[in-house]
Design a protein around this motif. Structure first.
Motif, PDB file in Angstrom:
ATOM      1  N   GLN A 112     -29.807  -0.063  74.711  1.00 43.11           N
ATOM      2  CA  GLN A 112     -31.038  -0.521  74.073  1.00 43.11           C
ATOM      3  C   GLN A 112     -32.260  -0.102  74.894  1.00 43.11           C
ATOM      4  N   ASP A 113     -32.147  -0.179  76.221  1.00 46.72           N
ATOM      5  CA  ASP A 113     -33.264   0.233  77.082  1.00 46.72           C
ATOM      6  C   ASP A 113     -33.565   1.715  76.914  1.00 46.72           C
ATOM      7  N   ALA A 114     -32.522   2.531  76.801  1.00 53.37           N
ATOM      8  CA  ALA A 114     -32.723   3.973  76.628  1.00 53.37           C
ATOM      9  C   ALA A 114     -33.395   4.263  75.285  1.00 53.37           C
ATOM     10  N   LYS A 115     -32.965   3.564  74.245  1.00 54.51           N
ATOM     11  CA  LYS A 115     -33.564   3.783  72.924  1.00 54.51           C
ATOM     12  C   LYS A 115     -35.027   3.349  72.903  1.00 54.51           C
ATOM     13  N   GLU A 116     -35.348   2.237  73.552  1.00 54.06           N
ATOM     14  CA  GLU A 116     -36.740   1.779  73.597  1.00 54.06           C
ATOM     15  C   GLU A 116     -37.614   2.743  74.393  1.00 54.06           C
ATOM     16  N   ARG A 163     -40.861   5.200  73.119  1.00 49.81           N
ATOM     17  CA  ARG A 163     -42.154   5.290  73.806  1.00 49.81           C
ATOM     18  C   ARG A 163     -42.404   6.691  74.355  1.00 49.81           C
ATOM     19  N   GLU A 164     -41.512   7.622  74.020  1.00 49.47           N
ATOM     20  CA  GLU A 164     -41.575   9.017  74.452  1.00 49.47           C
ATOM     21  C   GLU A 164     -41.487   9.156  75.958  1.00 49.47           C
ATOM     22  N   GLN A 165     -40.678   8.326  76.574  1.00 50.58           N
ATOM     23  CA  GLN A 165     -40.355   8.454  77.992  1.00 50.58           C
ATOM     24  C   GLN A 165     -38.955   9.048  78.072  1.00 50.58           C
ATOM     25  N   TYR A 166     -38.896  10.338  78.300  1.00 53.41           N
ATOM     26  CA  TYR A 166     -37.630  11.058  78.234  1.00 53.41           C
ATOM     27  C   TYR A 166     -37.002  11.260  79.605  1.00 53.41           C
ATOM     28  N   ALA A 167     -37.238  10.386  80.540  1.00 55.11           N
ATOM     29  CA  ALA A 167     -36.716  10.539  81.892  1.00 55.11           C
ATOM     30  C   ALA A 167     -35.337   9.906  82.025  1.00 55.11           C
ATOM     31  N   PHE A 168     -34.504  10.521  82.849  1.00 50.43           N
ATOM     32  CA  PHE A 168     -33.226   9.940  83.213  1.00 50.43           C
ATOM     33  C   PHE A 168     -33.462   8.958  84.355  1.00 50.43           C
ATOM     34  N   VAL A 169     -32.486   8.079  84.597  1.00 49.08           N
ATOM     35  CA  VAL A 169     -32.593   7.141  85.706  1.00 49.08           C
ATOM     36  C   VAL A 169     -31.575   7.507  86.776  1.00 49.08           C
ATOM     37  N   GLY A 170     -31.880   7.121  87.999  1.00 41.74           N
ATOM     38  CA  GLY A 170     -30.994   7.417  89.113  1.00 41.74           C
ATOM     39  C   GLY A 170     -30.921   6.254  90.077  1.00 41.74           C
ATOM     40  N   ILE A 171     -30.082   6.418  91.077  1.00 38.20           N
ATOM     41  CA  ILE A 171     -29.912   5.416  92.121  1.00 38.20           C
ATOM     42  C   ILE A 171     -30.288   6.066  93.444  1.00 38.20           C
ATOM     43  N   GLN A 172     -31.247   5.480  94.124  1.00 40.22           N
ATOM     44  CA  GLN A 172     -31.697   6.023  95.397  1.00 40.22           C
ATOM     45  C   GLN A 172     -30.735   5.580  96.493  1.00 40.22           C
ATOM     46  N   LEU A 173     -29.943   6.521  97.000  1.00 37.70           N
ATOM     47  CA  LEU A 173     -29.044   6.246  98.106  1.00 37.70           C
ATOM     48  C   LEU A 173     -29.725   6.659  99.402  1.00 37.70           C
ATOM     49  N   HIS A 174     -29.002   6.579 100.493  1.00 37.57           N
ATOM     50  CA  HIS A 174     -29.601   6.853 101.803  1.00 37.57           C
ATOM     51  C   HIS A 174     -30.198   8.261 101.874  1.00 37.57           C
ATOM     52  N   ARG A 182     -24.513   4.788  81.419  1.00 40.11           N
ATOM     53  CA  ARG A 182     -24.698   4.570  79.981  1.00 40.11           C
ATOM     54  C   ARG A 182     -26.115   4.925  79.543  1.00 40.11           C
ATOM     55  N   TYR A 183     -27.115   4.600  80.356  1.00 42.98           N
ATOM     56  CA  TYR A 183     -28.510   4.917  80.035  1.00 42.98           C
ATOM     57  C   TYR A 183     -28.688   6.434  79.937  1.00 42.98           C
ATOM     58  N   ASN A 184     -28.179   7.152  80.934  1.00 41.70           N
ATOM     59  CA  ASN A 184     -28.358   8.603  80.960  1.00 41.70           C
ATOM     60  C   ASN A 184     -27.607   9.294  79.823  1.00 41.70           C
ATOM     61  N   LEU A 185     -26.402   8.812  79.519  1.00 40.30           N
ATOM     62  CA  LEU A 185     -25.659   9.418  78.411  1.00 40.30           C
ATOM     63  C   LEU A 185     -26.371   9.199  77.077  1.00 40.30           C
ATOM     64  N   MET A 186     -26.934   8.023  76.881  1.00 44.79           N
ATOM     65  CA  MET A 186     -27.669   7.756  75.642  1.00 44.79           C
ATOM     66  C   MET A 186     -28.947   8.596  75.590  1.00 44.79           C
ATOM     67  N   THR A 187     -29.641   8.712  76.707  1.00 41.81           N
ATOM     68  CA  THR A 187     -30.853   9.540  76.743  1.00 41.81           C
ATOM     69  C   THR A 187     -30.525  10.989  76.443  1.00 41.81           C
ATOM     70  N   LEU A 188     -29.428  11.497  77.013  1.00 43.03           N
ATOM     71  CA  LEU A 188     -29.018  12.868  76.753  1.00 43.03           C
ATOM     72  C   LEU A 188     -28.678  13.067  75.278  1.00 43.03           C
TER      73      LEU A 188
END
Length: 136
Positions: free
Chosen positions: A45-49, A53-64, A114-120
């Motif tokens: 749902q977050d990816a669809k919203e 809003r035309e925010q086509y960015a993927f999300v990531g996790i900032q590791l060390h 799941r967010y990135n797969l839906m965005t893709l």
């Protein structure tokens, strides 16, 4: 009489141990570097919203050392998105390393995947509809 008293005492001790373990488990989750994991409950749902809003960015996790993008490769991010990857966590918010909190890291990876797969998927559908829209 003695055995029933002993059984009752054992049951009370077991109940006290269970309550204390639950309290410890709650403390571990609430003392996580990411204090509010409930915001990562609905990735699709977050990816669809965000897409609306035309925010086509993927999300990531900032590791060390790196920024991990579960669900998509670096090449897919480069091809499909014109915006940089947005990290779900930032080092200044999480104080210590996210790698130390396995449950939070797993939760973030599942959400980001799941967010990135839906965005893709939405980006591919958009490109297909844009291509077919102006056909004569």
């Amino acid at each position: 009489m003695q055995t029933s008293t002993i059984k009752l005492l054992r049951a009370l001790v077991c109940m006290m141990l269970m309550n204390s373990l639950n309290a410890v488990a709650d403390k571990v989750v609430t003392d996580s570097p990411l204090t509010d994991l409930s915001q990562f409950a609905y990735p699709v749902q977050d990816a669809k919203e965000a897409f609306k809003r035309e925010q086509y960015a993927f999300v990531g996790i900032q590791l060390h050392d790196t920024l991990e993008t579960p669900g998509v490769t670096a090449r897919e991010v480069e091809v499909w998105s014109t915006q940089p990857v947005e990290p779900l966590n930032t080092r200044w918010q999480s104080f210590a390393n996210i790698e130390e909190d396995r449950t939070a890291l797993l939760r973030l990876r599942q959400y980001a995947n799941r967010y990135n797969l839906m965005t893709l998927k939405l980006l591919k559908e958009k490109r297909r509809s844009d291509t077919m829209r102006y056909r004569y």
